[in-house]
Design an enzyme around this catalytic site. Structure first.
Site, PDB file in Angstrom:
ATOM      1  N   ASP A   1      13.204   8.788   3.891  1.00  0.00           N
ATOM      2  CA  ASP A   1      12.956  10.005   4.649  1.00  0.00           C
ATOM      3  C   ASP A   1      12.531   9.738   6.091  1.00  0.00           C
ATOM      4  OD1 ASP A   1      13.761  11.871   2.726  1.00  0.00           O
ATOM      5  OD2 ASP A   1      11.948  11.476   1.592  1.00  0.00           O
TER       6      ASP A   1
ATOM      7  N   ASP B   1      -8.206  23.133  -7.683  1.00  0.00           N
ATOM      8  CA  ASP B   1      -9.182  22.930  -6.628  1.00  0.00           C
ATOM      9  C   ASP B   1      -9.041  21.595  -5.907  1.00  0.00           C
ATOM     10  OD1 ASP B   1     -10.145  25.390  -7.066  1.00  0.00           O
ATOM     11  OD2 ASP B   1     -11.713  24.758  -8.466  1.00  0.00           O
TER      12      ASP B   1
ATOM     13  N   ASP C   1       8.811  11.262  -4.975  1.00  0.00           N
ATOM     14  CA  ASP C   1       9.135  12.666  -4.764  1.00  0.00           C
ATOM     15  C   ASP C   1       7.932  13.499  -4.362  1.00  0.00           C
ATOM     16  OD1 ASP C   1       8.123  12.154  -7.219  1.00  0.00           O
ATOM     17  OD2 ASP C   1       9.324  13.653  -8.252  1.00  0.00           O
TER      18      ASP C   1
ATOM     19  N   HIS D   1     -14.277  31.179  -4.243  1.00  0.00           N
ATOM     20  CA  HIS D   1     -12.832  31.034  -4.075  1.00  0.00           C
ATOM     21  C   HIS D   1     -12.152  32.397  -4.002  1.00  0.00           C
ATOM     22  CE1 HIS D   1     -12.926  26.830  -6.202  1.00  0.00           C
ATOM     23  NE2 HIS D   1     -13.700  26.899  -5.121  1.00  0.00           N
TER      24      HIS D   1
ATOM     25  N   ASP E   1      -9.298  33.101  -4.962  1.00  0.00           N
ATOM     26  CA  ASP E   1      -8.474  33.420  -6.139  1.00  0.00           C
ATOM     27  C   ASP E   1      -9.289  34.086  -7.239  1.00  0.00           C
ATOM     28  OD1 ASP E   1      -9.871  31.231  -7.134  1.00  0.00           O
ATOM     29  OD2 ASP E   1      -8.091  30.198  -7.918  1.00  0.00           O
TER      30      ASP E   1
ATOM     31  N   CYS F   1      -7.389  28.727 -11.659  1.00  0.00           N
ATOM     32  CA  CYS F   1      -8.223  27.589 -11.270  1.00  0.00           C
ATOM     33  C   CYS F   1      -7.824  26.335 -12.037  1.00  0.00           C
ATOM     34  CB  CYS F   1      -9.691  27.875 -11.564  1.00  0.00           C
ATOM     35  SG  CYS F   1     -10.287  29.417 -10.880  1.00  0.00           S
TER      36      CYS F   1
END
Lengths: 664, 664
Positions: free
Chosen positions: B184, B345, B383, B466, B468, B643
């Site tokens: 790459d 996290d 990858d 958080h 979320d 989470c």
């Protein structure tokens, strides 16, 4: 669809009653349905069956209904079920189907436990041609032309055919050179199977056809020494266990040819004890070799720098024209040509490309004269690829690449050739004694590239036998985008007769030049009065006319697309033609600039009348005509500027895989 | 434009008369005009000058007229000339300009001979972003966004930051692994200079700014051992003599950041005795790190497999949902998480891309708990790329990436964010005692990527802190393409009051569950009658409402784009919120499938009323709600499904360099 065959029972215990308990272990492949015949498992066709699963697995009835209910059903109503798992196992035997058979009285007759490990078999390529490998492209096993087509592309590796010495090879291995030499490989990805170690007796195998194993090499990133996984005849390889994606690099070794359509199919299989449980497959097409017509911009003009300053003046003159065209001239030193001046004949510079990759590629002709070393010079760099065709038959002059041209893009009877058509010269045995033809190995190669649908015309009437002695293409801002220039003996006679009619019969052609240590000058009158020369030129004009008709038909040209360029030939003593004065059609095209052999035609007021005529017909097309004296270094050797140079050009902007060739 | 300064005379001979003859040698660069002041060379301003050239060189007057005539001109009419050469020299001093000065009587006064070698200085990149290096792209030194933009792209190399052992490194060097690890890289080409050996005292130098020398590495194909040419602080390097193009490989080491805008300028200079005669330059932009919103298709869901089978049942349930979404689930073994369940996290999985290149890239948070080893596991493969931000300050819970989200693409007041906007939680010091904020190193990194214009909201009111815990995005076939789901304590109270009004005050929340070894069940009445809980939830609702307004404004949302999801919080004893029952908004989106924490809400006829409500609002959007029990492995630890998982998603189909960001 794979079938589950209960061939081997792991546990088969009869309890005290008639009840039996059977356990099986098997492999299931992600997203691949597995059929189970209940008839084979049921203790009787009167039995009533119920199912229980553990882990991510679904049970479908013969009618493709998801069986969610736990309510028992008569076996005769559901003789067969299908299992489907969508996620790979990260632990052996993490799925289970329990099949329980009862009698009418709800007494359990037998129980079958099928424990399963789910494995993913997925080989991926860049099927959408953006240079990036996708996840399981739906058409990865198929190849379609066109801007909305699909199918991966493979380049022939650029320096195969070049024989490194062992020492060079060793150095190369240790250096980033190796990386760069390999930078035009294509890649494949074997997606993570799920388990790091496959269940016992299972293997993941990569395979190609035995023939393909000679035409490609595949390297595995996990092989420490860079050994090839597949290639050199090795057609199958087992992949190492791993818990991640494996990147494989693949290189092509063979361009398409008469015995190879360029399609490379690669199969990834899950094999258990020699039996293939499931296969995934991908297809590559080997990128063709493509020629660049005169309508594409020049980058570099190559010319042999001959010893004793023989063509120093010529190079200086040509350099000025090349400079005006914003290109470079690259005079090749003696060691690479051994005073072989015919740069055009030894090689043809084309290119090949894949998504995100482009390399110029030298096609080396079977003609192996001094310039055979030239390809070697270029190839040491990474920016040229190489391909050669050799034959056990002897090459003739027709195998030189002055005998190979490519037309600009044309449309013929509604058929579009966006990359033009290859044109090469052959013979007409009904006319020619001891006919010559381009070697089959070369012709086969040209036809096999497909993209530039070749076309054979008649050049064997010429002593040297090259089509560039009577034809070339010049870009023009017409609807077709170019004009075909054809050598014309008729046009010469017409011009010479005009001069005679103007009372200029005594002015000289080839004035001040020598041939065979004799003065070469000859008057207009002497040319016109030479009956033998006249009849020879009539005959040669007929051959050109024959080609004219073929070219009109095969390239879809009209008379207005053709310009006659004055030329004269004479019999070489063997019935074939050699040029009588420097052959202007053997020019090179550098954008709007034309480097044209100086014809040394009859002059009026210091103006060569052949040059004047050529300017008159070409300048209105926006062309600038630069007449360069090539008498000594080239004309006397039987060729001209085109024969003595080779031009590396910009590629077509269109990608070859984006066209939809209706001529294939 | 370079000036010719006749500072050093090679030959300066006076003949017997007053006539002088001066000879100079100099370098001229292809296509770069060179100015010569005749005043400096002329013996008097009354002199008459004439020119003669040898080789491919053109002389222009001060008014840019090509001087072709050999007729002498008074110097005062032509005080300055410009030389231009377009083709490189393949031999030293192959061009020459002879300037002759005469007096009125045509007597020669002096002659100046300037002998020139023409060198090409051309550094090329893939400025048109098709993966292939062009020849001298006109905008290679410039960088423009957009589908018709231009400018090369550089990837940050994918496995920097991973510390190989020496042994691994050694093996890698010997294997094709090295090739694949480097696949790459971007490439540059130094075009053939012309001469194999430059004229004496001349060098070809590649250079970057001192700061850039720490942010990239450049490798030269000619370096046998793969040593870097530039990098590790080395900012300038002399290129080896060669008679062909040189391919250079370049890798980025740094993503854009507060002190690095991602622009990398590389200069190729012709240097003579320390003086730069001419420079060519190219620009790369380092590709940003890009996050993937919930609207993109999932590929792999990662989850820690906790010891003692603690989340075995959970993984089984989640696996079924993942399977339905045609994705894979990848349970990570203990050695990589040490029983740290909070997969979200530790890392954020984004990606980076360049033309023809794509890699998923893990952003490793400064939170270094058990899962810190996880990135290592992924990185062993080729990858995944890796980037980490560390700080000398201690990380707080706000530095976990449950506190980092990205919206789907939005248009806000006419400004289009085609890659969405990053959202992370911060504090409001006027409200929060001992406020916490995401570390500056992380915030700086996020802002510096530019492409997903970040946005800071308020999450410090939560114990875990958080975002979320109170918000997520769910794809929807509305004009905006998604809905924002927000936790709502009001909605919970509304539903609970409805139940009370229906005479269901005694049914239980959290039925059959335990908290701190005590039964966790609590009746609807007890919840509603708890004044303290009510007032806490009113306060927390205000914080959510504050965020709601910010999100509406910054994402251009209307009320109809938002769906309230019942939630209850309670004070953690420190004024911050922790969830009272499993927090449904902390779900994961897998195409149309939602894996939602099972809320254990009040049941009527075995139907949880919270689940029923959520299905009622989400199923009309085509969503399938899968409620999964995460009480033991996650809820009790202070988190939920979101989470405890991380999802690798497909990238945006649009390339980041093709957008024209009007928000930059």
């Amino acid at each position: 669809m794979r079938r589950f065959f209960p061939t081997k029972t792991l546990n088969n215990c009869h309890s005290s009653s008639q009840e039996t308990h059977q356990e099986y272990e098997d492999i299931i492949v992600v997203d691949q349905p597995m059929q189970i015949s209940l008839n084979n498992l049921a203790p009787s066709d009167q039995a009533i069956v119920s199912f229980k699963t553990r882990g991510e697995i679904e049970v479908y009835s013969s009618t493709n209904q998801l069986i969610t209910s736990l309510n028992p059903v008569p076996v005769r109503e559901i003789p067969e079920i299908t299992l489907l798992a969508r996620t790979f196992s990260d632990r052996i035997l993490d799925r289970c189907l329990q099949i329980t058979f009862q009698d009418d009285a709800c007494c359990q007759l037998s129980q079958v436990l099928i424990k399963l490990t789910c494995v993913r078999i997925c080989l991926d390529v860049d099927a959408d041609r953006d240079g990036v490998i996708e996840e399981d492209h739906p058409h990865k096993g198929d190849w379609q032309w066109g801007i909305n087509g699909h199918g991966a592309v493979l380049l022939v590796n650029n320096d195969r055919g070049l024989n490194y010495s062992d020492e060079q090879q060793k150095q190369e291995d240790q250096s980033i050179q190796r990386l760069l030499a390999l930078k035009d490989l294509s890649f494949m990805s074997v997606r993570r199977v799920g388990l790091k170690k496959l269940p016992a007796e299972c293997q993941l195998c990569l395979s190609v056809d035995q023939d393909i194993a000679k035409r490609i090499r595949i390297y595995d990133q996990l092989e420490q020494r860079g050994d090839q996984l597949i290639g050199s005849g090795k057609a199958t390889a087992q992949l190492k266990d791993t818990d991640r994606d494996i990147i494989l690099a693949i290189e092509g070794l063979s361009y398409p040819d008469f015995d190879f359509d360029g399609m490379v199919e690669i199969t990834l299989s899950l094999v258990k004890q020699g039996e293939i449980l499931y296969s995934d497959r991908v297809i590559f097409r080997v990128a063709p070799w493509i020629m660049t017509p005169n309508t594409l911009a020049p980058i570099t003009v190559f010319v042999s720098r001959l010893s004793n300053g023989k063509n120093e003046q010529f190079i200086d003159e040509l350099r000025k024209v090349v400079g005006k065209a914003n290109a470079q001239i690259d005079p090749v030193p003696f060691e690479f040509h051994q005073d072989d001046p015919w740069m055009r004949d030894e090689i043809e510079i084309g290119y090949t490309q894949a998504p995100g990759h482009f390399i110029h590629v030298i096609l080396d002709s079977p003609r192996d004269r001094g310039l055979d070393h030239f390809a070697q010079r270029q190839l040491i760099g990474t920016d040229f690829g190489y391909v050669v065709r050799k034959s056990r038959y002897c090459a003739t002059k027709l195998d030189s690449f002055g005998n190979l041209e490519v037309s600009p893009p044309v449309t013929v009877n509604g058929i579009n050739y966006p990359f033009g058509r290859l044109i090469f010269g052959g013979t007409r045995p009904e006319i020619i004694h001891q006919p010559r033809r381009m070697l089959k190995v070369v012709r086969d190669f040209l036809y096999a590239q497909k993209i530039q649908a070749p076309l054979e015309i008649f050049s064997d009437w010429l002593s040297v036998g090259h089509i560039d002695e009577f034809m070339t293409f010049v870009p023009a801002s017409t609807s077709k985008g170019f004009k075909l220039l054809l050598a014309s003996t008729d046009k010469s006679y017409e011009l010479l007769k005009q001069l005679r009619d103007q009372g200029q019969a005594q002015i000289l052609l080839r004035q001040g030049k020598q041939l065979n240590d004799q003065p070469a000058d000859i008057s207009v009158a002497d040319v016109l009065n030479n009956q033998e020369l006249t009849s020879q030129n009539q005959r040669f004009q007929e051959y050109i006319n024959w080609n004219r008709e073929v070219l009109k038909q095969e390239l879809g040209l009209d008379e207005e697309d053709i310009i006659d360029i004055p030329a004269l030939f004479q019999d070489d003593g063997d019935g074939r033609a050699e040029t009588f004065f420097p052959n202007m059609v053997n020019l090179i095209v550098l954008n709007q600039h034309l480097a044209i052999p100086k014809p040394f035609g009859p002059k009026i007021k210091d103006q060569c009348q052949f040059e004047a005529y050529v300017k008159r017909v070409l300048e209105p097309l926006g062309k600038e005509c630069h007449f360069i004296d090539d008498w000594e270094p080239y004309f006397r050797g039987g060729g001209e500027i085109h024969c003595g140079t080779n031009t590396r050009r910009q590629p077509f902007t269109q990608k070859w895989w984006e066209i939809e060739p209706n001529f294939l």
